[in-house]
Scaffold this motif. Structure first.
Motif, PDB file in Angstrom:
ATOM      1  N   ALA A 171       0.827  -1.209   0.000  1.00  0.00           N
ATOM      2  CA  ALA A 171       0.000   0.000   0.000  1.00  0.00           C
ATOM      3  C   ALA A 171       0.860   1.259   0.000  1.00  0.00           C
ATOM      4  O   ALA A 171       0.387   2.340  -0.355  1.00  0.00           O
ATOM      5  CB  ALA A 171      -0.934   0.004   1.209  1.00  0.00           C
ATOM      6  N   HIS A 172       2.137   1.137   0.400  1.00  0.00           N
ATOM      7  CA  HIS A 172       3.043   2.283   0.400  1.00  0.00           C
ATOM      8  C   HIS A 172       3.593   2.584  -0.993  1.00  0.00           C
ATOM      9  O   HIS A 172       4.231   3.616  -1.188  1.00  0.00           O
ATOM     10  CB  HIS A 172       4.226   2.027   1.341  1.00  0.00           C
ATOM     11  CG  HIS A 172       3.855   2.019   2.782  1.00  0.00           C
ATOM     12  ND1 HIS A 172       4.801   1.944   3.782  1.00  0.00           N
ATOM     13  CD2 HIS A 172       2.654   2.083   3.413  1.00  0.00           C
ATOM     14  CE1 HIS A 172       4.199   1.944   4.962  1.00  0.00           C
ATOM     15  NE2 HIS A 172       2.895   2.027   4.765  1.00  0.00           N
ATOM     16  N   CYS A 173       3.377   1.677  -1.929  1.00  0.00           N
ATOM     17  CA  CYS A 173       3.872   1.863  -3.296  1.00  0.00           C
ATOM     18  C   CYS A 173       2.833   2.647  -4.088  1.00  0.00           C
ATOM     19  O   CYS A 173       1.770   2.126  -4.428  1.00  0.00           O
ATOM     20  CB  CYS A 173       4.139   0.501  -3.947  1.00  0.00           C
ATOM     21  SG  CYS A 173       4.759   0.602  -5.639  1.00  0.00           S
ATOM     22  N   SER A 174       3.133   3.887  -4.382  1.00  0.00           N
ATOM     23  CA  SER A 174       2.193   4.733  -5.107  1.00  0.00           C
ATOM     24  C   SER A 174       2.103   4.282  -6.564  1.00  0.00           C
ATOM     25  O   SER A 174       2.963   3.557  -7.079  1.00  0.00           O
ATOM     26  CB  SER A 174       2.646   6.192  -5.052  1.00  0.00           C
ATOM     27  OG  SER A 174       3.864   6.359  -5.777  1.00  0.00           O
ATOM     28  N   ASP A 175       1.068   4.748  -7.252  1.00  0.00           N
ATOM     29  CA  ASP A 175       0.944   4.439  -8.672  1.00  0.00           C
ATOM     30  C   ASP A 175       2.121   5.013  -9.450  1.00  0.00           C
ATOM     31  O   ASP A 175       2.592   4.399 -10.419  1.00  0.00           O
ATOM     32  CB  ASP A 175      -0.365   5.007  -9.223  1.00  0.00           C
ATOM     33  CG  ASP A 175      -1.596   4.264  -8.700  1.00  0.00           C
ATOM     34  OD1 ASP A 175      -1.431   3.129  -8.198  1.00  0.00           O
ATOM     35  OD2 ASP A 175      -2.707   4.821  -8.787  1.00  0.00           O
ATOM     36  N   ALA A 176       2.598   6.182  -9.033  1.00  0.00           N
ATOM     37  CA  ALA A 176       3.746   6.800  -9.709  1.00  0.00           C
ATOM     38  C   ALA A 176       4.993   5.927  -9.530  1.00  0.00           C
ATOM     39  O   ALA A 176       5.763   5.729 -10.477  1.00  0.00           O
ATOM     40  CB  ALA A 176       3.987   8.202  -9.159  1.00  0.00           C
ATOM     41  N   MET A 177       5.191   5.409  -8.311  1.00  0.00           N
ATOM     42  CA  MET A 177       6.342   4.536  -8.071  1.00  0.00           C
ATOM     43  C   MET A 177       6.231   3.271  -8.907  1.00  0.00           C
ATOM     44  O   MET A 177       7.211   2.825  -9.513  1.00  0.00           O
ATOM     45  CB  MET A 177       6.443   4.173  -6.586  1.00  0.00           C
ATOM     46  CG  MET A 177       7.735   3.430  -6.232  1.00  0.00           C
ATOM     47  SD  MET A 177       7.716   2.659  -4.585  1.00  0.00           S
ATOM     48  CE  MET A 177       7.394   4.072  -3.534  1.00  0.00           C
ATOM     49  N   LEU A 178       5.049   2.692  -8.947  1.00  0.00           N
ATOM     50  CA  LEU A 178       4.833   1.483  -9.729  1.00  0.00           C
ATOM     51  C   LEU A 178       5.112   1.742 -11.209  1.00  0.00           C
ATOM     52  O   LEU A 178       5.674   0.885 -11.908  1.00  0.00           O
ATOM     53  CB  LEU A 178       3.404   0.989  -9.532  1.00  0.00           C
ATOM     54  CG  LEU A 178       3.055  -0.415 -10.025  1.00  0.00           C
ATOM     55  CD1 LEU A 178       4.023  -1.450  -9.467  1.00  0.00           C
ATOM     56  CD2 LEU A 178       1.628  -0.751  -9.640  1.00  0.00           C
ATOM     57  N   GLY A 179       4.777   2.945 -11.660  1.00  0.00           N
ATOM     58  CA  GLY A 179       5.038   3.304 -13.049  1.00  0.00           C
ATOM     59  C   GLY A 179       6.510   3.428 -13.377  1.00  0.00           C
ATOM     60  O   GLY A 179       6.894   3.360 -14.554  1.00  0.00           O
ATOM     61  N   ASP A 180       7.332   3.619 -12.352  1.00  0.00           N
ATOM     62  CA  ASP A 180       8.781   3.727 -12.555  1.00  0.00           C
ATOM     63  C   ASP A 180       9.495   2.384 -12.397  1.00  0.00           C
ATOM     64  O   ASP A 180      10.722   2.342 -12.371  1.00  0.00           O
ATOM     65  CB  ASP A 180       9.376   4.736 -11.567  1.00  0.00           C
ATOM     66  CG  ASP A 180       9.145   6.181 -12.001  1.00  0.00           C
ATOM     67  OD1 ASP A 180       9.002   6.414 -13.216  1.00  0.00           O
ATOM     68  OD2 ASP A 180       9.115   7.069 -11.127  1.00  0.00           O
ATOM     69  N   LEU A 181       8.733   1.306 -12.278  1.00  0.00           N
ATOM     70  CA  LEU A 181       9.323  -0.017 -12.094  1.00  0.00           C
ATOM     71  C   LEU A 181       9.212  -0.848 -13.365  1.00  0.00           C
ATOM     72  O   LEU A 181       8.141  -0.932 -13.978  1.00  0.00           O
ATOM     73  CB  LEU A 181       8.634  -0.759 -10.950  1.00  0.00           C
ATOM     74  CG  LEU A 181       9.020  -0.324  -9.542  1.00  0.00           C
ATOM     75  CD1 LEU A 181       8.070  -0.911  -8.512  1.00  0.00           C
ATOM     76  CD2 LEU A 181      10.453  -0.746  -9.238  1.00  0.00           C
ATOM     77  N   ASP A 182      10.322  -1.481 -13.735  1.00  0.00           N
ATOM     78  CA  ASP A 182      10.313  -2.413 -14.854  1.00  0.00           C
ATOM     79  C   ASP A 182      10.124  -3.848 -14.376  1.00  0.00           C
ATOM     80  O   ASP A 182       9.695  -4.704 -15.151  1.00  0.00           O
ATOM     81  CB  ASP A 182      11.636  -2.315 -15.627  1.00  0.00           C
ATOM     82  CG  ASP A 182      11.829  -0.948 -16.237  1.00  0.00           C
ATOM     83  OD1 ASP A 182      10.992  -0.557 -17.078  1.00  0.00           O
ATOM     84  OD2 ASP A 182      12.800  -0.256 -15.872  1.00  0.00           O
ATOM     85  N   LEU A 183      10.454  -4.102 -13.117  1.00  0.00           N
ATOM     86  CA  LEU A 183      10.403  -5.459 -12.589  1.00  0.00           C
ATOM     87  C   LEU A 183      10.154  -5.417 -11.085  1.00  0.00           C
ATOM     88  O   LEU A 183      10.728  -4.583 -10.378  1.00  0.00           O
ATOM     89  CB  LEU A 183      11.739  -6.175 -12.863  1.00  0.00           C
ATOM     90  CG  LEU A 183      11.944  -7.561 -12.255  1.00  0.00           C
ATOM     91  CD1 LEU A 183      10.996  -8.575 -12.890  1.00  0.00           C
ATOM     92  CD2 LEU A 183      13.393  -8.007 -12.441  1.00  0.00           C
ATOM     93  N   VAL A 184       9.311  -6.317 -10.605  1.00  0.00           N
ATOM     94  CA  VAL A 184       9.111  -6.502  -9.166  1.00  0.00           C
ATOM     95  C   VAL A 184       9.543  -7.924  -8.810  1.00  0.00           C
ATOM     96  O   VAL A 184       9.056  -8.896  -9.412  1.00  0.00           O
ATOM     97  CB  VAL A 184       7.651  -6.268  -8.744  1.00  0.00           C
ATOM     98  CG1 VAL A 184       7.435  -6.696  -7.281  1.00  0.00           C
ATOM     99  CG2 VAL A 184       7.283  -4.800  -8.910  1.00  0.00           C
ATOM    100  N   LEU A 185      10.462  -8.042  -7.871  1.00  0.00           N
ATOM    101  CA  LEU A 185      10.872  -9.324  -7.314  1.00  0.00           C
ATOM    102  C   LEU A 185      10.014  -9.526  -6.073  1.00  0.00           C
ATOM    103  O   LEU A 185      10.253  -8.896  -5.046  1.00  0.00           O
ATOM    104  CB  LEU A 185      12.359  -9.315  -6.960  1.00  0.00           C
ATOM    105  CG  LEU A 185      13.313  -8.878  -8.082  1.00  0.00           C
ATOM    106  CD1 LEU A 185      14.732  -8.750  -7.554  1.00  0.00           C
ATOM    107  CD2 LEU A 185      13.262  -9.854  -9.239  1.00  0.00           C
TER     108      LEU A 185
END
Length: 302
Positions: A171-185
């Motif tokens: 829940a701490h991961c904003s949509d903007a942060m998620l948009g800056d991610l290419d990969l989630v481990l």
């Protein structure tokens, strides 16, 4: 593949004290190693700001509590990665091999611009190897403002990004942060809520919710599952993980990570009770069985 070159930059006594060789920052690193070799915070300028100023900088995401960093290949995402380990984690995993990252106060205060300068230094390496920046922990989402600035800065430099997380603080991961991610481990530590609580001291649901949100965004996911004999190896527990992972359309691989005792000494040094002292690494037959369970759900397993 060219391996990372290390040269001694400290006296033997200091190496013994710190535990890991130091990357000589005067030599460009043109490859990597599949074996972890943390540099701690060597080479990074540590903030000497007053306490009140540090708090303000942390709230703004300009300053973070950093445990260590390393340059490594084929471990925390594709290519050669600059992996930054942040301090602080809400979980208390029984098998944690870095318990010194659990408390944020154990980290060093480092400015985001200091880390981005290091990202800039290795841009050519990332371009050649298909690598990039991975933010790990601890749990990096304990410091969302800092992580957000770090990821945004990397993307502005054209560098691929990854986040290594349990998903518990998704829940701490904003949509903007998620948009800056290419990969989630994504570390899915158990598929059974009771087992998850036993392993981590926390609830499973936030991890499941975050995984679904990441998949819905179209972001690639690598799932990690730590196989601990007598703890996470139950057939139904593994099946529950596999069934869940199979519902996430952006999962490109599953990593089954056999339990090891490499973190045991750290628990003892910190005066913490280590409950898995008598647990052995899983036998190859058990590892094969668990990997086959994931493959049976159409998943690519490593």
């Amino acid at each position: 593949m060219t391996t990372t070159a290390f040269r001694p930059t400290e006296q033997a006594a200091q190496r013994d004290r710190c535990g890991a060789p130091i990357v000589d920052l005067t030599v460009p690193v043109v490859g990597g190693s599949s074996v972890r070799s943390s540099a701690g915070t060597a080479g990074l300028d540590v903030s000497e700001a007053e306490r009140s100023e540090r708090f303000a900088q942390m709230r703004a995401g300009e300053l973070g509590s950093v445990h260590s960093w390393e340059l490594v290949t084929a471990v925390d995402g594709p290519g050669t990665r600059l992996t930054v380990f942040l301090s602080g984690c809400p979980l208390r995993c029984l098998y944690c091999h870095n318990p010194d990252t659990m408390e944020m106060r154990r980290g060093e205060p480092v400015l985001v611009d200091e880390l981005l300068a290091r990202v800039e230094r290795y841009r050519a390496v990332f371009a050649v190897t298909g690598g990039g920046l991975t933010v790990s922990g601890g749990e990096p989402l304990m410091q969302p403002a800092f992580v957000s600035r770090l990821l945004r800065g990397a993307k502005e430099r054209g560098v691929s990004t990854a986040l290594d997380t349990s998903g518990y603080l998704g829940a701490h991961c904003s949509d903007a942060m998620l948009g800056d991610l290419d990969l989630v481990l994504l570390d899915v530590k158990s598929g059974d809520p009771d087992t998850y609580r036993r392993v981590t001291g926390r609830e499973l649901q936030p991890t499941l919710d975050f995984g679904r949100r990441v998949a819905a965004s179209g972001t690639e996911i690598w799932v990690r599952f730590v196989l601990v004999p007598g703890l996470t190896d139950d057939v139904e527990n593994v099946e529950a993980v596999a069934r869940y992972v199979a519902t996430l359309p952006t999962v490109s691989r599953v990593e089954v990570l056999p339990f090891h005792q490499m973190g045991k000494d750290k628990w003892e040094q910190l005066g913490m009770k280590y409950e898995l002292e008598d647990t052995r690494a899983p036998e190859p037959e058990l590892v094969d069985r668990v990997r086959e369970q994931f493959r049976a759900h159409g998943l690519t397993v490593h």
